[in-house]
Write a protein that holds these residues in place. Structure first.
Motif, mmCIF file in Angstrom:
data_model
loop_
_atom_site.group_PDB
_atom_site.id
_atom_site.type_symbol
_atom_site.label_atom_id
_atom_site.label_comp_id
_atom_site.label_asym_id
_atom_site.label_seq_id
_atom_site.Cartn_x
_atom_site.Cartn_y
_atom_site.Cartn_z
ATOM 1 N N SER A 136 51.977 97.945 79.337
ATOM 2 C CA SER A 136 51.980 96.519 79.649
ATOM 3 C C SER A 136 50.554 96.041 79.875
ATOM 4 O O SER A 136 49.867 96.533 80.768
ATOM 5 N N ILE A 137 50.102 95.100 79.039
ATOM 6 C CA ILE A 137 48.711 94.626 79.115
ATOM 7 C C ILE A 137 48.679 93.104 79.016
ATOM 8 O O ILE A 137 49.619 92.488 78.531
ATOM 9 N N PRO A 138 47.576 92.494 79.468
ATOM 10 C CA PRO A 138 47.438 91.042 79.326
ATOM 11 C C PRO A 138 47.320 90.662 77.857
ATOM 12 O O PRO A 138 46.781 91.425 77.057
ATOM 13 N N PHE A 145 43.670 95.532 70.733
ATOM 14 C CA PHE A 145 43.363 96.309 69.528
ATOM 15 C C PHE A 145 43.421 97.802 69.809
ATOM 16 O O PHE A 145 44.080 98.562 69.095
ATOM 17 N N HIS A 146 42.747 98.219 70.872
ATOM 18 C CA HIS A 146 42.684 99.657 71.157
ATOM 19 C C HIS A 146 44.034 100.209 71.605
ATOM 20 O O HIS A 146 44.365 101.363 71.323
ATOM 21 N N ALA A 147 44.831 99.402 72.308
ATOM 22 C CA ALA A 147 46.157 99.858 72.721
ATOM 23 C C ALA A 147 47.020 100.105 71.482
ATOM 24 O O ALA A 147 47.658 101.144 71.348
ATOM 25 N N GLN A 148 47.018 99.123 70.570
ATOM 26 C CA GLN A 148 47.820 99.235 69.367
ATOM 27 C C GLN A 148 47.400 100.449 68.554
ATOM 28 O O GLN A 148 48.229 101.209 68.058
ATOM 29 N N GLU A 149 46.091 100.633 68.454
ATOM 30 C CA GLU A 149 45.570 101.732 67.657
ATOM 31 C C GLU A 149 45.965 103.082 68.253
ATOM 32 O O GLU A 149 46.412 103.983 67.545
ATOM 33 N N ALA A 150 45.837 103.205 69.589
ATOM 34 C CA ALA A 150 46.189 104.465 70.245
ATOM 35 C C ALA A 150 47.675 104.757 70.070
ATOM 36 O O ALA A 150 48.070 105.905 69.810
ATOM 37 N N ILE A 151 48.503 103.715 70.184
ATOM 38 C CA ILE A 151 49.949 103.897 70.056
ATOM 39 C C ILE A 151 50.306 104.354 68.640
ATOM 40 O O ILE A 151 51.078 105.298 68.455
ATOM 41 N N TYR A 193 52.894 112.682 67.302
ATOM 42 C CA TYR A 193 53.950 113.338 68.076
ATOM 43 C C TYR A 193 55.280 112.637 67.850
ATOM 44 O O TYR A 193 55.459 111.485 68.231
ATOM 45 N N GLU A 194 56.223 113.355 67.255
ATOM 46 C CA GLU A 194 57.519 112.750 66.961
ATOM 47 C C GLU A 194 58.301 112.393 68.210
ATOM 48 O O GLU A 194 59.107 111.478 68.215
ATOM 49 N N ASN A 195 58.052 113.157 69.270
ATOM 50 C CA ASN A 195 58.885 112.960 70.461
ATOM 51 C C ASN A 195 58.317 111.923 71.420
ATOM 52 O O ASN A 195 58.789 111.778 72.530
ATOM 53 N N LEU A 196 57.297 111.187 70.984
ATOM 54 C CA LEU A 196 56.764 110.117 71.821
ATOM 55 C C LEU A 196 57.150 108.767 71.245
ATOM 56 O O LEU A 196 57.042 108.544 70.047
ATOM 57 N N ASP A 197 57.607 107.892 72.123
ATOM 58 C CA ASP A 197 57.947 106.545 71.713
ATOM 59 C C ASP A 197 57.249 105.575 72.655
ATOM 60 O O ASP A 197 57.151 105.859 73.845
ATOM 61 N N PHE A 198 56.772 104.455 72.114
ATOM 62 C CA PHE A 198 56.052 103.510 72.967
ATOM 63 C C PHE A 198 56.708 102.135 72.958
ATOM 64 O O PHE A 198 57.270 101.720 71.952
ATOM 65 N N VAL A 199 56.617 101.466 74.096
ATOM 66 C CA VAL A 199 57.056 100.078 74.184
ATOM 67 C C VAL A 199 55.840 99.283 74.635
ATOM 68 O O VAL A 199 55.316 99.513 75.723
ATOM 69 N N LEU A 200 55.367 98.371 73.781
ATOM 70 C CA LEU A 200 54.168 97.602 74.121
ATOM 71 C C LEU A 200 54.556 96.166 74.446
ATOM 72 O O LEU A 200 55.285 95.523 73.704
ATOM 73 N N ALA A 201 54.079 95.661 75.584
ATOM 74 C CA ALA A 201 54.340 94.262 75.931
ATOM 75 C C ALA A 201 53.043 93.616 76.367
ATOM 76 O O ALA A 201 52.268 94.209 77.113
#
Lengths: 318, 333
Positions: A34-36, A48-54, A61-69
Motif C-alpha cells: 500500500s503506497i501513496p 514505478f519501483h514498486a511495480q517493477e519489484a512486484i 517466484y511462483e508462490n508469491l502473489d502481490f496486491v498493490l493499492a
C-alpha cells in the motif's frame, strides 16, 4: 537486489539460513503493498519501483502473489488496508504510510491479525508495531547537504533555503542542515516553503532574487524544487553567481551532476527505490526463511560527478 | 431581459454596485502600498513583471470562469484540464520533432493541439451539463478527476519533459516580450479587455447574466439557454488551452502536480472581483483585479519575514475574506 550503498542498523539480515523451505514454498503467499498515489515526482518514482519489484518477484517466484493499492489520501489508504485484510487474505503488508498518525491504528490492526508488517519511509506514531522498518535517513539528508555547503564555502557565504511541505520529515532535514552549517560563516538569508513543487519553487526563487542582491548558493532540498529554482535564476540571468543543491536523486539531476554542470555540483540521495528494497526484503522472508526483522536505513549518499553514473536510472520516470 | 427581471430592485442595486466597484480596487491599492512600504524592490521592474506574468495563467482562465459563473455554472476541472493539456502538448511536440525538426512548426502544432484539446474538453463539460442535465459541480468534479488521472497516466506517474531544443525555441513565449512587457502579460491584458467588452457590450454577455439570474425567464425570453451555457464552457476550455500555451515554456514540463488548485484560485479571483457566485452578475475587470490581489499576497509574503511561513495560508485566507467584506459588508448593515 540493486547494488547501492546501504547501512544496516541493528538488523539481522543474514544470508539465507537454510530452513526447511519445502513447506513454505508449497502454498501461495500474498503480500499486500500500500503506497501513496503518484502525486509528485518522488511518489511517482515510488510507484514505478514498486511495480517493477512486484513484476520481477512474481516472475521469479511462483508462490508469491502481490496486491498493490495506491491511495490519494490517508483515508483512502485506511480503506485499502481494511480491504486487503478482509477480502484479499494477505499474509504480509508493505506500507508506505501517507501520514504517520492516522495510519498507526489501522496498521496495528493488520499486525494484531497476525500478519508480517513492513513500514517504509514514514515511521508510525507508536513504536514496536512493525516487524521491519525501511527508510531513508532524513537527518542524514540535511546533514550531508550541510556538510557539502561547508566544504564548498570554506569562507562562509549567503544562501537561501527552500523547504518542502511542512512535515516532520522536512523539519528533521532542516534542523540537521542548520546544525551542520553552524559556525561556518554561512548565513541563511531566507527560508520559504516551496512544497516540493516545481512551480511553487520557481515563484519563491523569483521573489528571493528580487529581495536579495547577493546570493551565493541555494539549498533547494529537492530535485523538483531545484529545477524550478534553476529556471528562475536563469530568467534573472544570475547563473554565474550561485549554485543549487537539490535532493532525492531525480534522473535529470543526476545526469547534470555527471555532466559537471556548474550550477548543479552535487545531489543528495533519498531514493524512491526504497520501496523496492522493502518489498524484496519482505518477499525474502517467505522464499528464503532468512531472518528479516529489524530496521534498515538507507544512506543519504552525496552524489558527485565522480560517482554519478552509479545512481543514474534512465528508465525510471523519476 | 435581465432588466425586466430586476426592475423592482433597481435603486438598491445601484447602491450595491457602487460598493462593488470600489471594493476590489481598494484592496488592491492597499496591498500595493503595503508591499512598497515593506520592501524597496517591490515596485522594481523585475518584481512587477514576475507578479504579472505569474498571474497570467490563472488570470486567463479566470476570465473564462467569469462567464461560466455569471451564467450560473461552475467549472472545477480547469486545473486538471490545464495539466492534461500541458501533457498532451508536450507529447505532441516531442513526437513531431523527428518529422519537423526542432523549430516553430513544432511549437505551432503544439499550440494547435492545446487549443483543440481545450475546446473538446470544454465541450465535454458543457454537453454533460446542458444535454445530460447534470449539475455543473458534479460534472466538473468528475472530469477534474479524469483529467488529473489522465496526465498522471501519460507521464507514467512521473514528469513529462519537453524536448530540450524545442524548449529553447519556445522559451521566449514566456520569458520574451513586446516592448519590455512579457508575453503572458500582453496576452492576459488582451483577453481581459476582450472579455470585458463581450460581457458588457454583446448579446452573449447579457444572455449569460440573464440565464444566471433566472434561467426560466431567460428561456421564455427566447434565449437559447443551452447553447449559451455550452458556449461558456467551450470558451473556458479554449482559454485554459491558451493559459497552458503560456505555461508550458516556463518550466517545459508537466506532471500530476501541474495546475493543482488552479480551479479554486480562479473561482476565488472571480468572486473577489465582484461576480456573484450564484450567477446573474459578472465583471471581467474585477476578476483581473482579483487575480492580481491573490498573486500579490504570495509575493509580499515571500518578500518579507513578517510572519512564519507556516501562516502564509492563513494570511491569504484573511485577505481574501477581507477583500470580499470590503465590497459587500456595508450592504448587510
Amino acid at each position: 537486489m540493486k547494488k547501492r550503498a546501504m547501512s544496516l542498523v541493528g538488523a539481522a539480515l543474514a544470508a539465507a539460513i537454510a530452513l526447511p523451505g519445502a513447506a513454505l514454498s508449497q502454498e501461495t503467499t500474498i503480500i499486500g503493498v500500500s503506497i501513496p498515489a503518484a502525486t509528485h515526482g518522488w511518489t511517482g518514482g515510488v510507484n514505478f519501483h514498486a511495480q517493477e519489484a512486484i513484476d520481477r518477484l512474481e516472475q521469479e517466484y511462483e508462490n508469491l502473489d502481490f496486491v498493490l493499492a495506491t491511495a490519494g489520501d490517508a483515508g483512502k489508504q485506511v480503506s485499502d488496508l481494511e480491504d486487503m485484510l478482509a477480502t484479499r487474505n494477505i499474509d504480509a503488508l508493505v506500507v508506505l504510510p501517507f501520514e504517520s498518525d492516522p495510519l498507526t491504528g489501522p496498521v496495528k490492526r493488520v499486525k494484531d491479525a497476525g500478519k508480517f508488517v513492513t513500514v517504509v519511509d514514514r515511521g508510525l506514531a507508536q513504536e514496536g508495531i512493525e516487524d521491519l522498518y525501511v527508510a531513508g535517513d532524513n537527518p542524514g539528508f540535511g546533514r550531508n547537504a550541510g556538510e557539502f555547503f561547508k566544504e564548498k564555502m570554506p569562507d562562509g557565504g549567503k544562501i537561501v533555503v527552500l523547504r518542502g511541505i511542512p512535515t516532520v520529515i522536512d523539519n528533521q532535514r532542516v534542523e540537521a542542515f542548520q546544525t551542520a552549517i553552524e559556525g561556518s560563516g554561512i548565513e541563511i538569508l531566507g527560508m520559504e516553503h516551496g512544497n516540493w513543487n516545481r512551480d511553487d519553487a520557481f515563484e519563491v526563487m523569483q521573489d528571493f532574487l528580487s529581495r536579495f542582491p547577493e546570493i551565493n548558493a541555494v539549498w533547494a532540498s529537492d530535485d523538483d524544487m531545484a529545477l524550478g529554482v534553476i529556471e528562475a535564476i536563469r530568467q534573472a540571468n544570475r547563473q554565474d553567481e550561485m549554485w543549487v543543491l537539490g535532493g532525492a536523486g531525480m534522473k535529470q539531476m543526476i545526469e547534470r551532476v555527471g555532466d559537471n554542470d556548474t550550477m548543479v555540483p552535487a545531489d543528495v540521495l533519498y531514493p524512491p527505490s526504497m520501496i523496492a528494497t522493502a518489498i524484496e526484503l519482505t518477499a525474502l522472508k517467505y522464499v528464503s526463511g532468512a531472518a528479516i526483522e529489524g530496521r534498515y536505513i538507507l544512506n543519504s549518499t552525496l552524489v558527485t560527478p565522480e560517482n554519478a553514473s552509479q545512481y543514474y536510472y534512465p528508465d525510471s520516470p523519476f | 431581459m435581465s432588466a425586466e427581471a430586476s426592475t423592482p430592485a433597481a435603486p438598491a442595486r445601484r447602491m450595491r454596485i457602487d460598493l462593488h466597484v470600489w471594493g476590489p480596487l481598494v484592496a488592491l491599492v492597499l496591498l500595493i502600498l503595503l508591499g512598497a512600504f515593506l520592501n524597496a524592490n517591490f515596485l522594481s521592474y523585475g518584481n512587477v513583471t514576475n507578479v504579472l506574468a505569474r498571474s497570467a495563467f490563472i488570470g486567463i482562465i479566470a476570465v473564462g470562469m467569469t462567464f461560466v459563473i455569471t451564467a450560473g455554472g461552475l467549472d472545477l476541472s480547469v486545473g486538471s484540464m490545464a495539466a492534461f493539456i500541458a501533457g498532451v502538448m508536450i507529447i505532441v511536440m516531442n513526437w513531431l520533432v523527428p518529422e519537423l525538426g526542432a523549430g516553430w512548426p513544432v511549437v505551432l502544432a503544439g499550440m494547435g493541439a492545446a487549443l483543440l484539446v481545450g475546446l473538446v474538453a470544454g465541450a465535454v463539460n458543457g454537453l454533460l451539463v446542458t444535454r445530460a442535465g447534470i449539475e455543473a459541480f458534479i460534472v466538473t468534479l468528475g472530469t477534474m478527476g479524469i483529467f488529473r488521472s489522465l496526465v498522471t497516466w501519460l507521464a507514467d506517474g512521473g514528469t513529462l519533459s519537453l524536448n530540450f531544443e524545442v524548449r529553447e525555441v519556445y522559451r521566449p513565449v514566456y520569458y520574451g516580450g513586446l516592448f519590455g512587457v512579457a508575453w503572458p502579460i500582453v496576452v492576459f491584458a488582451v483577453i481581459a479587455v476582450i472579455g470585458e467588452i463581450v460581457m458588457r457590450r454583446t448579446a452573449f454577455g447579457r444572455h449569460c447574466a440573464a440565464i444566471g439570474s433566472n434561467d426560466q425567464v431567460a428561456r421564455y425570453s427566447a434565449i437559447h439557454v443551452d447553447t449559451v451555457r455550452l458556449l461558456t464552457y467551450v470558451f473556458l476550455g479554449i482559454l485554459v488551452g491558451i493559459a497552458t500555451i503560456m505555461y508550458v515554456p516556463r518550466l517545459g514540463s508537466a506532471s500530476s502536480t501541474t495546475g493543482l488548485l488552479w480551479e479554486l484560485e480562479a473561482i476565488a479571483a472571480v468572486i473577489i472581483g465582484g461576480t456573484v457566485l450564484k450567477g446573474g452578475f459578472g465583471r471581467v475587470w474585477g476578476t483581473a483585479v482579483g487575480v492580481l490581489i491573490l498573486s500579490l499576497i504570495d509575493n509580499i509574503l515571500n518578500l518579507t519575514d513578517l510572519v512564519s511561513p507556516y501562516l502564509n495560508g492563513a494570511i491569504q485566507g484573511v485577505i481574501i475574506i477581507l477583500a470580499v467584506v470590503l465590497q459587500r459588508g456595508r450592504k448587510a448593515g
